[in-house]
Design a protein around this motif. Structure first.
Motif, PDB file in Angstrom:
ATOM      1  N   VAL A  14      15.009   9.187   6.835  1.00 55.53           N
ATOM      2  CA  VAL A  14      15.302   8.208   5.784  1.00 55.53           C
ATOM      3  C   VAL A  14      15.131   6.818   6.375  1.00 55.53           C
ATOM      4  O   VAL A  14      15.762   6.473   7.379  1.00 55.53           O
ATOM      5  CB  VAL A  14      16.725   8.379   5.225  1.00 55.53           C
ATOM      6  N   LEU A  15      14.267   6.017   5.762  1.00 54.90           N
ATOM      7  CA  LEU A  15      14.010   4.641   6.187  1.00 54.90           C
ATOM      8  C   LEU A  15      14.575   3.684   5.150  1.00 54.90           C
ATOM      9  O   LEU A  15      14.348   3.848   3.950  1.00 54.90           O
ATOM     10  CB  LEU A  15      12.507   4.389   6.330  1.00 54.90           C
ATOM     11  N   THR A  16      15.303   2.676   5.596  1.00 54.81           N
ATOM     12  CA  THR A  16      15.766   1.625   4.697  1.00 54.81           C
ATOM     13  C   THR A  16      15.164   0.299   5.147  1.00 54.81           C
ATOM     14  O   THR A  16      14.607   0.184   6.232  1.00 54.81           O
ATOM     15  CB  THR A  16      17.299   1.524   4.697  1.00 54.81           C
ATOM     16  N   GLY A  17      15.302  -0.706   4.276  1.00 53.65           N
ATOM     17  CA  GLY A  17      14.721  -2.005   4.583  1.00 53.65           C
ATOM     18  C   GLY A  17      13.212  -2.012   4.457  1.00 53.65           C
ATOM     19  O   GLY A  17      12.527  -2.847   5.066  1.00 53.65           O
ATOM     20  N   CYS A  18      12.688  -1.104   3.655  1.00 52.65           N
ATOM     21  CA  CYS A  18      11.233  -1.014   3.498  1.00 52.65           C
ATOM     22  C   CYS A  18      10.734  -2.110   2.554  1.00 52.65           C
ATOM     23  O   CYS A  18      11.447  -2.555   1.652  1.00 52.65           O
ATOM     24  CB  CYS A  18      10.846   0.361   2.979  1.00 52.65           C
ATOM     25  N   ARG A  19       9.484  -2.498   2.775  1.00 47.79           N
ATOM     26  CA  ARG A  19       8.856  -3.543   1.969  1.00 47.79           C
ATOM     27  C   ARG A  19       7.473  -3.078   1.512  1.00 47.79           C
ATOM     28  O   ARG A  19       6.862  -2.207   2.146  1.00 47.79           O
ATOM     29  CB  ARG A  19       8.731  -4.842   2.766  1.00 47.79           C
ATOM     30  N   PRO A  20       6.928  -3.673   0.443  1.00 54.84           N
ATOM     31  CA  PRO A  20       5.657  -3.198  -0.121  1.00 54.84           C
ATOM     32  C   PRO A  20       4.491  -3.190   0.856  1.00 54.84           C
ATOM     33  O   PRO A  20       3.611  -2.332   0.751  1.00 54.84           O
ATOM     34  CB  PRO A  20       5.404  -4.177  -1.275  1.00 54.84           C
ATOM     35  N   GLY A  21       4.439  -4.124   1.805  1.00 52.49           N
ATOM     36  CA  GLY A  21       3.283  -4.192   2.689  1.00 52.49           C
ATOM     37  C   GLY A  21       3.230  -3.146   3.772  1.00 52.49           C
ATOM     38  O   GLY A  21       2.215  -3.003   4.458  1.00 52.49           O
ATOM     39  N   MET A  22       4.298  -2.382   3.965  1.00 50.94           N
ATOM     40  CA  MET A  22       4.319  -1.375   5.032  1.00 50.94           C
ATOM     41  C   MET A  22       3.391  -0.210   4.699  1.00 50.94           C
ATOM     42  O   MET A  22       3.292   0.210   3.552  1.00 50.94           O
ATOM     43  CB  MET A  22       5.738  -0.861   5.231  1.00 50.94           C
ATOM     44  N   THR A  23       2.745   0.325   5.720  1.00 50.50           N
ATOM     45  CA  THR A  23       1.845   1.467   5.524  1.00 50.50           C
ATOM     46  C   THR A  23       2.565   2.631   4.869  1.00 50.50           C
ATOM     47  O   THR A  23       2.005   3.327   4.013  1.00 50.50           O
ATOM     48  CB  THR A  23       1.238   1.901   6.864  1.00 50.50           C
ATOM     49  N   VAL A  24       3.813   2.860   5.245  1.00 48.39           N
ATOM     50  CA  VAL A  24       4.565   3.989   4.710  1.00 48.39           C
ATOM     51  C   VAL A  24       4.797   3.853   3.206  1.00 48.39           C
ATOM     52  O   VAL A  24       5.029   4.847   2.504  1.00 48.39           O
ATOM     53  CB  VAL A  24       5.912   4.143   5.463  1.00 48.39           C
ATOM     54  N   MET A  25       4.710   2.627   2.679  1.00 50.92           N
ATOM     55  CA  MET A  25       4.855   2.411   1.241  1.00 50.92           C
ATOM     56  C   MET A  25       3.515   2.362   0.518  1.00 50.92           C
ATOM     57  O   MET A  25       3.465   2.490  -0.701  1.00 50.92           O
ATOM     58  CB  MET A  25       5.607   1.100   0.979  1.00 50.92           C
ATOM     59  N   GLN A  26       2.441   2.186   1.255  1.00 50.99           N
ATOM     60  CA  GLN A  26       1.118   2.032   0.643  1.00 50.99           C
ATOM     61  C   GLN A  26       0.271   3.293   0.695  1.00 50.99           C
ATOM     62  O   GLN A  26      -0.585   3.503  -0.172  1.00 50.99           O
ATOM     63  CB  GLN A  26       0.355   0.907   1.340  1.00 50.99           C
ATOM     64  N   GLU A  27       0.495   4.147   1.702  1.00 51.16           N
ATOM     65  CA  GLU A  27      -0.363   5.309   1.913  1.00 51.16           C
ATOM     66  C   GLU A  27       0.431   6.605   1.814  1.00 51.16           C
ATOM     67  O   GLU A  27       1.643   6.631   2.050  1.00 51.16           O
ATOM     68  CB  GLU A  27      -1.045   5.231   3.282  1.00 51.16           C
ATOM     69  N   GLU A  28      -0.259   7.665   1.474  1.00 52.96           N
ATOM     70  CA  GLU A  28       0.359   8.979   1.432  1.00 52.96           C
ATOM     71  C   GLU A  28       0.786   9.383   2.843  1.00 52.96           C
ATOM     72  O   GLU A  28      -0.015   9.356   3.778  1.00 52.96           O
ATOM     73  CB  GLU A  28      -0.632   9.995   0.869  1.00 52.96           C
ATOM     74  N   THR A  29       2.056   9.747   3.015  1.00 52.52           N
ATOM     75  CA  THR A  29       2.573  10.140   4.331  1.00 52.52           C
ATOM     76  C   THR A  29       2.405  11.630   4.566  1.00 52.52           C
ATOM     77  O   THR A  29       2.030  12.068   5.641  1.00 52.52           O
ATOM     78  CB  THR A  29       4.060   9.754   4.446  1.00 52.52           C
ATOM     79  N   PHE A  30       2.698  12.440   3.583  1.00 54.04           N
ATOM     80  CA  PHE A  30       2.583  13.901   3.638  1.00 54.04           C
ATOM     81  C   PHE A  30       3.469  14.485   4.730  1.00 54.04           C
ATOM     82  O   PHE A  30       3.066  15.354   5.503  1.00 54.04           O
ATOM     83  CB  PHE A  30       1.129  14.326   3.830  1.00 54.04           C
ATOM     84  N   GLY A  31       4.688  13.985   4.783  1.00 51.03           N
ATOM     85  CA  GLY A  31       5.672  14.490   5.724  1.00 51.03           C
ATOM     86  C   GLY A  31       7.065  14.250   5.177  1.00 51.03           C
ATOM     87  O   GLY A  31       7.241  13.619   4.117  1.00 51.03           O
ATOM     88  N   PRO A  32       8.115  14.701   5.880  1.00 52.23           N
ATOM     89  CA  PRO A  32       9.487  14.622   5.362  1.00 52.23           C
ATOM     90  C   PRO A  32      10.109  13.241   5.565  1.00 52.23           C
ATOM     91  O   PRO A  32      11.103  13.084   6.283  1.00 52.23           O
ATOM     92  CB  PRO A  32      10.208  15.698   6.177  1.00 52.23           C
ATOM     93  N   VAL A  33       9.531  12.239   4.948  1.00 52.84           N
ATOM     94  CA  VAL A  33       9.956  10.851   5.119  1.00 52.84           C
ATOM     95  C   VAL A  33      10.304  10.263   3.750  1.00 52.84           C
ATOM     96  O   VAL A  33       9.501  10.357   2.814  1.00 52.84           O
ATOM     97  CB  VAL A  33       8.856  10.013   5.796  1.00 52.84           C
ATOM     98  N   ALA A  34      11.488   9.655   3.663  1.00 50.68           N
ATOM     99  CA  ALA A  34      11.941   9.029   2.420  1.00 50.68           C
ATOM    100  C   ALA A  34      12.148   7.540   2.669  1.00 50.68           C
ATOM    101  O   ALA A  34      13.210   7.125   3.141  1.00 50.68           O
ATOM    102  CB  ALA A  34      13.235   9.681   1.943  1.00 50.68           C
ATOM    103  N   PRO A  35      11.144   6.693   2.382  1.00 50.88           N
ATOM    104  CA  PRO A  35      11.295   5.249   2.554  1.00 50.88           C
ATOM    105  C   PRO A  35      11.966   4.632   1.329  1.00 50.88           C
ATOM    106  O   PRO A  35      11.558   4.876   0.202  1.00 50.88           O
ATOM    107  CB  PRO A  35       9.849   4.755   2.683  1.00 50.88           C
ATOM    108  N   VAL A  36      12.992   3.826   1.564  1.00 49.38           N
ATOM    109  CA  VAL A  36      13.801   3.284   0.477  1.00 49.38           C
ATOM    110  C   VAL A  36      13.683   1.764   0.452  1.00 49.38           C
ATOM    111  O   VAL A  36      13.827   1.098   1.481  1.00 49.38           O
ATOM    112  CB  VAL A  36      15.283   3.685   0.644  1.00 49.38           C
ATOM    113  N   GLN A  37      13.447   1.231  -0.749  1.00 50.91           N
ATOM    114  CA  GLN A  37      13.492  -0.213  -0.972  1.00 50.91           C
ATOM    115  C   GLN A  37      14.501  -0.483  -2.079  1.00 50.91           C
ATOM    116  O   GLN A  37      14.448   0.132  -3.145  1.00 50.91           O
ATOM    117  CB  GLN A  37      12.119  -0.764  -1.369  1.00 50.91           C
ATOM    118  N   ILE A  38      15.421  -1.403  -1.820  1.00 54.08           N
ATOM    119  CA  ILE A  38      16.427  -1.762  -2.819  1.00 54.08           C
ATOM    120  C   ILE A  38      15.850  -2.825  -3.757  1.00 54.08           C
ATOM    121  O   ILE A  38      15.213  -3.784  -3.302  1.00 54.08           O
ATOM    122  CB  ILE A  38      17.702  -2.281  -2.128  1.00 54.08           C
TER     123      ILE A  38
END
Length: 481
Positions: free
Chosen positions: A369-393
């Protein structure tokens, strides 16, 4: 390799064992043996012969030769044959699930669910196929027009490893019940499973109506370039789908493709945040995140964010401690997932749980679980295809909706909200093939969806797929004079 015999030769010890879950030591163009290993342990599953150029050409020619006879069979009889194939698939569920488990690492119970979903899909198409009809129009007095659906011809079906049975039989079943013949190339990451699945299904049909071939991306490229291939049905990455579309522009083949996704989940204020966190965990971590419609980015309203994130972290920790997650399919996939996580942390995100490559054999990766994510991050822009949950408030539902739609993919999206107004706004504004409100998976039997943007084109399943795999002929009948 002979297409009507067993092509899998399991060995007890390999000469050289490649990285876990990988395929190496061979060339699809030249044929040759390729070792396949278990992503859980690195142990050898077996060897498989890739199809040579000559065998591939012969396979397509045989399937093309079988087309005239198969298309003349009545829709009802084709439906009965498909129903028989469903019975054979059900009888082989344990064998196929075990191969899936060993080659891709998918937990056995989930692998069984995938086979059973495939059985249900074949039964559905066995019923829908004979009911696939045209329409009539009245012209002038004494004249009538009617339309007739006709098979497109030879269909090349290229399918992935992450849900290898359900996806494959859906495309194969729809193509065969509408009178087409099929050459199937399963993923090189599960060739033993693909080979055995082909044998089980093909035994229900006349000879050469369905033929399976084995190989990597170069095999697929040669397959779709064959002049007898009229249609390509592909499920896989967006990059591969785009190459297929470009190649088909030269051959004139019709293309149906469901490709990558970067599905968003919007958590609105007013929902139970713990319930929402459980839904998010299911959507992000099922099959270790290796699903086209897995949730890849989460936008949570600030009013419920604290409790939601706490509950999501707790659930991820439970999954990690229990060992319930299977491995990623191979080391290459694990490295790609971890690179996105590392990039996010280095650019300001925080990994509250997971985020580290575990020691030991296999290609496991923890629920993260990732917090503090922003739109420009790769994890928010591209398909990860793994057990990752990026969170943006986000501060409002409107902000979450805008961020969710600002994406180059367009497969599906999830909205958890108590507001009917917000649900309707999401359904109208999200540029995706499927909008799911207050649910993360599922859907009505027989539903169809059409992905958008980089996620593909055409109906990939449901009754709409029958339309994709047929041509419409118009017949005009006037009064003789």
């Amino acid at each position: 390799m002979q297409f009507d015999s067993d092509t899998v030769t399991p060995l007890t010890t390999p000469a050289t064992v490649p990285a876990a879950g990988s395929a190496a030591a061979g060339s699809a163009a030249a044929g040759g043996e390729v070792a396949i290993t278990d992503p859980r342990t690195g142990a050898l599953v077996g060897w498989v012969d890739f199809t040579t150029d000559e065998e591939l050409t012969a396979a397509v020619d045989r399937v093309a030769a079988a087309l005239p006879g198969w298309r003349r069979i009545s829709p009802a009889d084709r439906g009965r044959t498909l129903a028989n194939a469903a019975e054979l698939l059900a009888e082989s569920e344990l064998e196929l699930a075990e191969l899936n488990h060993r080659e891709t690492g998918r937990p056995l119970e989930q692998a069984l669910e995938g086979v059973r979903a495939g059985v249900s899909t074949l039964v559905q198409y066995a019923e829908l196929g004979p009911l696939h009809t045209g329409r009539t129009l009245r012209g002038g007095s004494g004249a009538i027009d009617y339309t007739v659906p006709e098979p497109r011809g030879v269909v090349a079906v290229l399918t992935p490893w992450n849900d290898p049975v359900a996806v494959a039989v859906g495309l194969i079943g729809a193509a065969l019940v509408t009178g087409n013949t099929v050459v199937h190339k399963p993923s090189e990451r599960c060739p033993h499973l693909g080979s055995r699945l082909g044998e089980v299904l093909a035994s229900a049909f006349p000879r050469d109506v369905l033929v399976s071939v084995s190989g990597d991306g170069s095999t697929g490229a040669r397959l779709i370039a064959h002049p007898a291939v009229s249609t390509v049905a592909h499920v896989g990455s967006s990059a591969t789908g785009e190459r297929i579309a470009r190649a088909a522009a030269l051959t004139g083949a019709h293309v149906v493709r469901e490709n990558g996704g970067n599905d968003a989940l919007i958590v609105d204020e007013g929902v139970d945040p713990r319930w929402a966190a459980e839904r998010a965990a299911i959507a992000a971590f099922t099959n270790t995140g290796q699903l086209c419609t897995a949730v890849e980015r989460i936008y949570v309203h600030e009013a419920v964010a604290e409790t939601f994130v706490t509950a999501l972290v707790e659930r991820a920790g439970e999954l990690n401690r229990s060992g319930a997650l299977g491995p990623l399919v191979d080391e290459r996939m694990r490295q790609a997932v971890h690179e996105q996580v590392v990039d996010a942390v280095q650019t300001g995100a925080t990994a509250l749980v997971g985020g580290e490559v575990p020691a030991g054999p296999g290609s496991f990766y923890p629920a993260t679980v990732l917090t503090g994510c922003r739109p420009g991050m790769t994890v928010m822009q591209e398909e990860t295809f793994g057990p990752v949950a990026p969170v943006q408030i986000v501060r409002s539902f409107a902000e979450g909706l805008r961020l969710a739609d600002d994406d180059r993919y367009g497969l599906s999206a999830v909205v958890l909200t108590p507001s009917m107004e917000h649900a309707q706004q999401a359904a109208e504004q999200l540029t995706v093939g499927t909008v799911k409100v207050n649910d993360v998976f599922g859907g009505a039997p027989g539903g169809s969806a059409e992905p958008r943007k980089a996620s593909g084109s055409g109906f990939g399943y449901g009754p709409g797929l029958l339309d994709e795999l047929t041509l419409t002929k118009v017949v005009h009948i006037g009064t003789p004079r």
